[in-house]
Design an enzyme around this catalytic site. Structure first.
Site, PDB file in Angstrom:
ATOM      1  N   GLU A 176       0.768  -1.225   0.042  1.00 53.60           N
ATOM      2  CA  GLU A 176       0.030  -0.024   0.241  1.00 53.60           C
ATOM      3  C   GLU A 176       0.800   1.299  -0.174  1.00 53.60           C
ATOM      4  O   GLU A 176       0.680   2.604   0.743  1.00 53.60           O
ATOM      5  CB  GLU A 176      -0.885  -0.382   1.127  1.00 53.60           C
ATOM      6  CG  GLU A 176      -2.307  -1.081   1.070  1.00 53.60           C
ATOM      7  CD  GLU A 176      -2.967  -1.258   2.807  1.00 53.60           C
ATOM      8  OE1 GLU A 176      -2.554  -0.067   3.257  1.00 53.60           O
ATOM      9  OE2 GLU A 176      -3.927  -2.264   2.154  1.00 53.60           O
ATOM     10  N   GLU A 292      -5.683 -11.233  -1.722  1.00 53.76           N
ATOM     11  CA  GLU A 292      -6.709 -10.179  -0.213  1.00 53.76           C
ATOM     12  C   GLU A 292      -8.201 -10.488  -0.384  1.00 53.76           C
ATOM     13  O   GLU A 292      -8.711  -9.668   0.293  1.00 53.76           O
ATOM     14  CB  GLU A 292      -6.373  -9.416   0.557  1.00 53.76           C
ATOM     15  CG  GLU A 292      -5.409  -9.036   0.756  1.00 53.76           C
ATOM     16  CD  GLU A 292      -4.433  -8.290   1.808  1.00 53.76           C
ATOM     17  OE1 GLU A 292      -5.365  -7.738   1.719  1.00 53.76           O
ATOM     18  OE2 GLU A 292      -2.952  -7.648   1.565  1.00 53.76           O
TER      19      GLU A 292
HETATM   20  C1  XIL Z   1      -5.608  -6.650   8.415  1.00 56.46           C
HETATM   21  C2  XIL Z   1      -6.346  -7.806   9.221  1.00 56.46           C
HETATM   22  O1  XIL Z   1      -7.221  -8.280   8.772  1.00 56.46           O
HETATM   23  C3  XIL Z   1      -7.025  -7.377  10.134  1.00 56.46           C
HETATM   24  O2  XIL Z   1      -7.669  -7.915  11.520  1.00 56.46           O
HETATM   25  C4  XIL Z   1      -6.229  -6.205  11.222  1.00 56.46           C
HETATM   26  O3  XIL Z   1      -6.479  -5.816  12.214  1.00 56.46           O
HETATM   27  C5  XIL Z   1      -5.746  -5.191  10.406  1.00 56.46           C
HETATM   28  O4  XIL Z   1      -5.149  -5.172   9.159  1.00 56.46           O
HETATM   29  N1  XIL Z   1      -4.791  -4.432   3.333  1.00 56.46           N
HETATM   30  C6  XIL Z   1      -3.915  -5.449   4.123  1.00 56.46           C
HETATM   31  C7  XIL Z   1      -3.941  -6.587   5.158  1.00 56.46           C
HETATM   32  O5  XIL Z   1      -2.681  -5.634   3.675  1.00 56.46           O
HETATM   33  O6  XIL Z   1      -3.008  -6.569   6.111  1.00 56.46           O
HETATM   34  C8  XIL Z   1      -5.319  -6.218   6.390  1.00 56.46           C
HETATM   35  O7  XIL Z   1      -4.843  -6.605   7.279  1.00 56.46           O
HETATM   36  C9  XIL Z   1      -6.684  -5.994   5.229  1.00 56.46           C
HETATM   37  C10 XIL Z   1      -6.083  -4.719   4.353  1.00 56.46           C
END
Ligand code: XIL
Length: 397
Positions: A176, A292
């Site tokens: 990101e 994701e």
């Molecule tokens: C998220 C987790 O799923 C949560 O449980 C935590 O509180 C925050 O992080 N993009 C990403 C992930 O790259 O690392 C994130 O994961 C979700 C969004």
């Protein structure tokens, strides 16, 4: 007196007006959402083979993000996870907040046990993530400065990547890094990393990771690349520019990770536009992983059947388009069962959101039954063109 009452009347009148307008807009929106549902759509799937087998039949991999607590205590979940997944990514346990209780030490207990689990079940393992604005411990914000940041990052990457070298299929080296609203012409997000190291921090992190594990596929991971909207257009462009820049510099980057956190109520998916972005990424010599995937159903009708159909349609449309592109080598969902989804968390507190109903964004429901979303993913794998190479090939580039 008269004046006051008049103003009050006017005030109430305009409030009422706004209220009616908002009501009208909500009605219109709910009609639009209802229109996303096709009650006749069946999402038929032949046979009951798992998602990982269907993916593998096409030279692809399928897996999911997982939380240490679900894998250590929930036997039924473990059975389903092992059945469906060929690749595992820790949802929390390779992030700085989990690994780095303080500046001088590392805590590998959870990450090690997930790595062991993957190995015991013949699964591939993904690493997530080395450089991200979020999930940084308190001490990082206090103690890291432009004088020590390179050394701290170097030590982190060398220790963490080095520890799992040879076991990791792919690392999300940088996560990101683009945020088009931060006012920079290159679109880079104004992160602590950028402030301390300058824009070359991305290249530096990839160089460090490549040294620590020359076998892993090194990935730049990003969200907001999915829809036909002005924001996503700008983000795709900025990501392409970033990737081009890295490639031309000789940065050891091998793939783009597309997070694909989809919204069930969006009508802005444009398969042609999305595929042309994937082709442009592939033309840079990069692989693509959907890293994701999930479909947020917060704004969808409460009726479970409708909600599940709309979510499934979003999955199928998106994946069918993505899998047409040969550079896409695999898919992971951000969780496997609705019992464990980050979408139910409140961003600020991390606690569960009080919602009128339970969210259903993932392939299995909270009791581990396969939902229409599962069928949709299975259908997308079944209709995907077969890749030339075998899954294992991607472990060694
Ligand atoms: C998220 C987790 O799923 C949560 O449980 C935590 O509180 C925050 O992080 N993009 C990403 C992930 O790259 O690392 C994130 O994961 C979700 C969004």
């Amino acid at each position: 007196m008269f004046k006051r009452r008049h103003i009050l009347k006017l005030g109430l009148g305009s409030l009422f007006g706004i209220g009616t307008l908002a009501l009208g807009r909500a009605k219109c929106l709910s009609k639009k959402i209802e229109a996303l549902d096709n009650p006749n759509r069946k999402f038929t799937v032949i046979g009951t083979t798992s998602l990982k087998e269907r993916a593998a039949a096409k030279g692809l991999f399928y897996g999911a993000a997982v939380r240490i607590n679900s894998l250590s205590s929930d036997k039924q979940f473990i059975a389903n996870f092992v059945e469906e997944c060929a690749i595992l990514v820790p949802e929390w346990d390779l992030k700085w907040t989990s690994l780095r209780p303080n500046a001088s030490s590392f805590k590998f207990t959870y990450a090690d046990s997930l790595a062991k689990f993957a190995q015991a079940h013949g699964m591939l393992l993904r690493g997530h993530t080395l450089v991200w604005e979020q999930s940084l411990p308190k001490w990082f914000w206090q103690d890291v400065n432009s004088g020590n940041v390179v050394q701290i990052l170097q030590q982190h990457i060398q220790t963490v990547v080095g520890r799992y070298a040879g076991q990791i299929h792919s690392w999300d080296v940088v996560n990101e890094a683009i945020h088009i609203n931060d006012g920079r012409t290159d679109g880079l997000r104004n992160t602590r990393w950028l402030q301390l190291m300058g824009p070359d921090y991305i290249n530096i992190a990839f160089q460090m990771a490549a040294k620590a594990d020359p076998q892993a596929l090194l990935v730049y991971n990003e969200y907001g690349l999915d829809y036909d909207s002005r924001d996503d257009d700008a983000k795709r462009l900025a990501v392409l520019r970033l990737l081009e820049g890295l490639k031309s510099k000789g940065t050891p980057i091998h793939a783009l990770g597309i997070q694909a956190h989809l919204k069930g109520d969006s009508t802005f998916f444009n398969p042609q536009k999305f595929r042309s972005f994937l082709r442009e990424v592939a033309a840079l010599g990069l692989k693509i992983i959907i890293t994701e995937l999930d479909v947020l159903d917060k704004n969808l009708p409460e009726d479970i059947k409708k909600r599940d159909r709309i979510v499934a349609a979003a999955y199928e449309e998106y994946l069918t388009a993505a899998l047409q592109e040969p550079a896409v080598i695999g898919v992971l969902t951000w969780g496997l069962s609705d019992r464990y989804t980050w979408l139910a968390e409140d961003n600020s507190s991390g606690k569960l959101l009080p919602l009128p109903f339970s969210l259903r964004p993932l392939p299995l429901d909270a009791d581990y039954n396969r939902k229409l979303a599962w069928n949709a993913i299975a259908r997308a794998f079944d209709s995907a063109p077969r890749r030339q190479s075998e899954v294992g090939e991607f472990i060694l580039k």
